[in-house]
Structures are given as C-alpha cells and as structure tokens.
Scaffold this motif. Structure first.
Motif, PDB file in Angstrom:
ATOM      1  N   PHE A 153       0.835  -1.203   0.000  1.00  0.00           N
ATOM      2  CA  PHE A 153       0.000   0.000   0.000  1.00  0.00           C
ATOM      3  C   PHE A 153       0.872   1.256   0.000  1.00  0.00           C
ATOM      4  O   PHE A 153       0.669   2.175  -0.787  1.00  0.00           O
ATOM      5  N   ILE A 154       1.871   1.292   0.872  1.00  0.00           N
ATOM      6  CA  ILE A 154       2.774   2.442   0.958  1.00  0.00           C
ATOM      7  C   ILE A 154       3.520   2.644  -0.359  1.00  0.00           C
ATOM      8  O   ILE A 154       3.673   3.773  -0.831  1.00  0.00           O
ATOM      9  N   SER A 155       3.943   1.559  -0.964  1.00  0.00           N
ATOM     10  CA  SER A 155       4.634   1.647  -2.247  1.00  0.00           C
ATOM     11  C   SER A 155       3.748   2.283  -3.316  1.00  0.00           C
ATOM     12  O   SER A 155       4.194   3.147  -4.082  1.00  0.00           O
ATOM     13  N   LEU A 156       2.490   1.888  -3.370  1.00  0.00           N
ATOM     14  CA  LEU A 156       1.567   2.448  -4.358  1.00  0.00           C
ATOM     15  C   LEU A 156       1.265   3.909  -4.061  1.00  0.00           C
ATOM     16  O   LEU A 156       1.237   4.746  -4.964  1.00  0.00           O
ATOM     17  N   VAL A 157       1.079   4.258  -2.799  1.00  0.00           N
ATOM     18  CA  VAL A 157       0.830   5.650  -2.418  1.00  0.00           C
ATOM     19  C   VAL A 157       2.049   6.512  -2.778  1.00  0.00           C
ATOM     20  O   VAL A 157       1.897   7.633  -3.283  1.00  0.00           O
ATOM     21  N   ASN A 158       3.250   6.005  -2.563  1.00  0.00           N
ATOM     22  CA  ASN A 158       4.457   6.746  -2.919  1.00  0.00           C
ATOM     23  C   ASN A 158       4.536   6.983  -4.426  1.00  0.00           C
ATOM     24  O   ASN A 158       4.954   8.063  -4.869  1.00  0.00           O
ATOM     25  N   LEU A 159       4.129   5.995  -5.215  1.00  0.00           N
ATOM     26  CA  LEU A 159       4.113   6.162  -6.666  1.00  0.00           C
ATOM     27  C   LEU A 159       3.125   7.262  -7.055  1.00  0.00           C
ATOM     28  O   LEU A 159       3.414   8.089  -7.922  1.00  0.00           O
ATOM     29  N   ASN A 160       1.980   7.302  -6.401  1.00  0.00           N
ATOM     30  CA  ASN A 160       0.998   8.355  -6.655  1.00  0.00           C
ATOM     31  C   ASN A 160       1.582   9.723  -6.326  1.00  0.00           C
ATOM     32  O   ASN A 160       1.422  10.677  -7.089  1.00  0.00           O
ATOM     33  N   GLU A 161       2.265   9.836  -5.215  1.00  0.00           N
ATOM     34  CA  GLU A 161       2.868  11.116  -4.827  1.00  0.00           C
ATOM     35  C   GLU A 161       3.922  11.557  -5.840  1.00  0.00           C
ATOM     36  O   GLU A 161       3.989  12.732  -6.207  1.00  0.00           O
ATOM     37  N   THR A 162       4.720  10.625  -6.325  1.00  0.00           N
ATOM     38  CA  THR A 162       5.729  10.932  -7.336  1.00  0.00           C
ATOM     39  C   THR A 162       5.066  11.423  -8.616  1.00  0.00           C
ATOM     40  O   THR A 162       5.499  12.406  -9.220  1.00  0.00           O
ATOM     41  N   ALA A 163       4.000  10.750  -9.034  1.00  0.00           N
ATOM     42  CA  ALA A 163       3.273  11.160 -10.238  1.00  0.00           C
ATOM     43  C   ALA A 163       2.692  12.559 -10.062  1.00  0.00           C
ATOM     44  O   ALA A 163       2.746  13.387 -10.983  1.00  0.00           O
ATOM     45  N   ASN A 164       2.154  12.852  -8.882  1.00  0.00           N
ATOM     46  CA  ASN A 164       1.603  14.186  -8.617  1.00  0.00           C
ATOM     47  C   ASN A 164       2.683  15.256  -8.689  1.00  0.00           C
ATOM     48  O   ASN A 164       2.463  16.345  -9.228  1.00  0.00           O
ATOM     49  N   GLU A 165       3.857  14.966  -8.153  1.00  0.00           N
ATOM     50  CA  GLU A 165       4.966  15.915  -8.201  1.00  0.00           C
ATOM     51  C   GLU A 165       5.406  16.165  -9.639  1.00  0.00           C
ATOM     52  O   GLU A 165       5.696  17.302 -10.027  1.00  0.00           O
ATOM     53  N   GLN A 166       5.443  15.109 -10.450  1.00  0.00           N
ATOM     54  CA  GLN A 166       5.822  15.250 -11.857  1.00  0.00           C
ATOM     55  C   GLN A 166       4.798  16.087 -12.625  1.00  0.00           C
ATOM     56  O   GLN A 166       5.170  16.929 -13.446  1.00  0.00           O
ATOM     57  N   MET A 167       3.506  15.850 -12.355  1.00  0.00           N
ATOM     58  CA  MET A 167       2.469  16.632 -13.023  1.00  0.00           C
ATOM     59  C   MET A 167       2.581  18.111 -12.642  1.00  0.00           C
ATOM     60  O   MET A 167       2.462  18.984 -13.496  1.00  0.00           O
ATOM     61  N   LEU A 168       2.800  18.383 -11.374  1.00  0.00           N
ATOM     62  CA  LEU A 168       2.931  19.765 -10.909  1.00  0.00           C
ATOM     63  C   LEU A 168       4.138  20.433 -11.557  1.00  0.00           C
ATOM     64  O   LEU A 168       4.047  21.571 -12.030  1.00  0.00           O
TER      65      LEU A 168
END
Length: 121
Positions: free
Chosen positions: A87-102
């Motif tokens: 779960f933490i691994s997937l949430v971290n991937l989401n956070e990385t994707a959000n940072e890239q989009m920003l």
C-alpha cells in the motif's frame, strides 16, 4: 514523463495516475478503505482486528487493479506487514506522479508576474 507501471514483489501492474479511469478506481478504493478503517469494530481481539485490516487491504488492491490482484500479489498470504508495504509503495508512486504533473504544469507557466498578468487579461 509519468510512471505508468507499479512494480511490486517482482510483478508489474498498470498504474497510470494521469489516466482518468485508473485514477477513478484508485480514488474509489482509497475512499472505501478509509471509510472501512473508520468504521472498523473497536472490540474484539488483536487477531480479529488484524484479519479485518488484511481483508480491507485485500479488497483495496482488487478494487484498484481488478479481481484476483491480491491473490497474485500476496499468494494467499494474509500478512498485515506485506499489505501495508505494498500500500505504501503504491501511495508513494501516486505522490511521485503528482509531483511530476505539478512540475510539468509549472514549467508551462510564464516565469515573471507581468507576463502572467498579460496572459490572463
């Protein structure tokens, strides 16, 4: 470039956080998991609570990636640590994707205030 794959436990899954369909599944699953945890019975043994949490995570991964994903990921093991790490691994991937989009969106913005004002007039 955004990541479109989630790799975990030697397996690879489609996880494009910029894709509306995937993001909708992820958001619904997160909401369901959050609500389930909030309403989890407070009574019972620690073992019962751990089993309940395992079931919540099991459903989460199936909700995000499709039925059978939890069996594929965890091979019928009901281990809270494994579920939480995934779960933490997937949430971290989401956070990385959000940072890239920003970062991508910010790179499209004019660099100075006067230019931004001119663009919005």
């Amino acid at each position: 470039m955004s990541q479109r794959k989630w790799e975990y436990n030697g397996l690879e899954f489609e996880a494009d956080f910029e894709d509306v369909n995937f993001l909708e599944n992820y958001s619904k699953a997160m909401h369901k998991l959050s609500n389930s945890c909030k309403t989890m019975p407070k009574d019972g043994t620690d073992l019962e609570r751990i089993k309940t949490l395992c079931n919540y995570y099991y459903e989460f991964f199936d909700d995000v990636f499709g039925t059978g994903t939890s069996i594929t990921l965890f091979e019928n093991k009901h281990n809270l640590r494994l579920y939480e790490e995934a779960f933490i691994s997937l949430v971290n991937l989401n956070e990385t994707a959000n940072e890239q989009m920003l970062a991508r969106r910010m790179s499209l913005q004019p660099k100075n205030r006067a230019q931004r004002r001119k663009n919005y007039q």
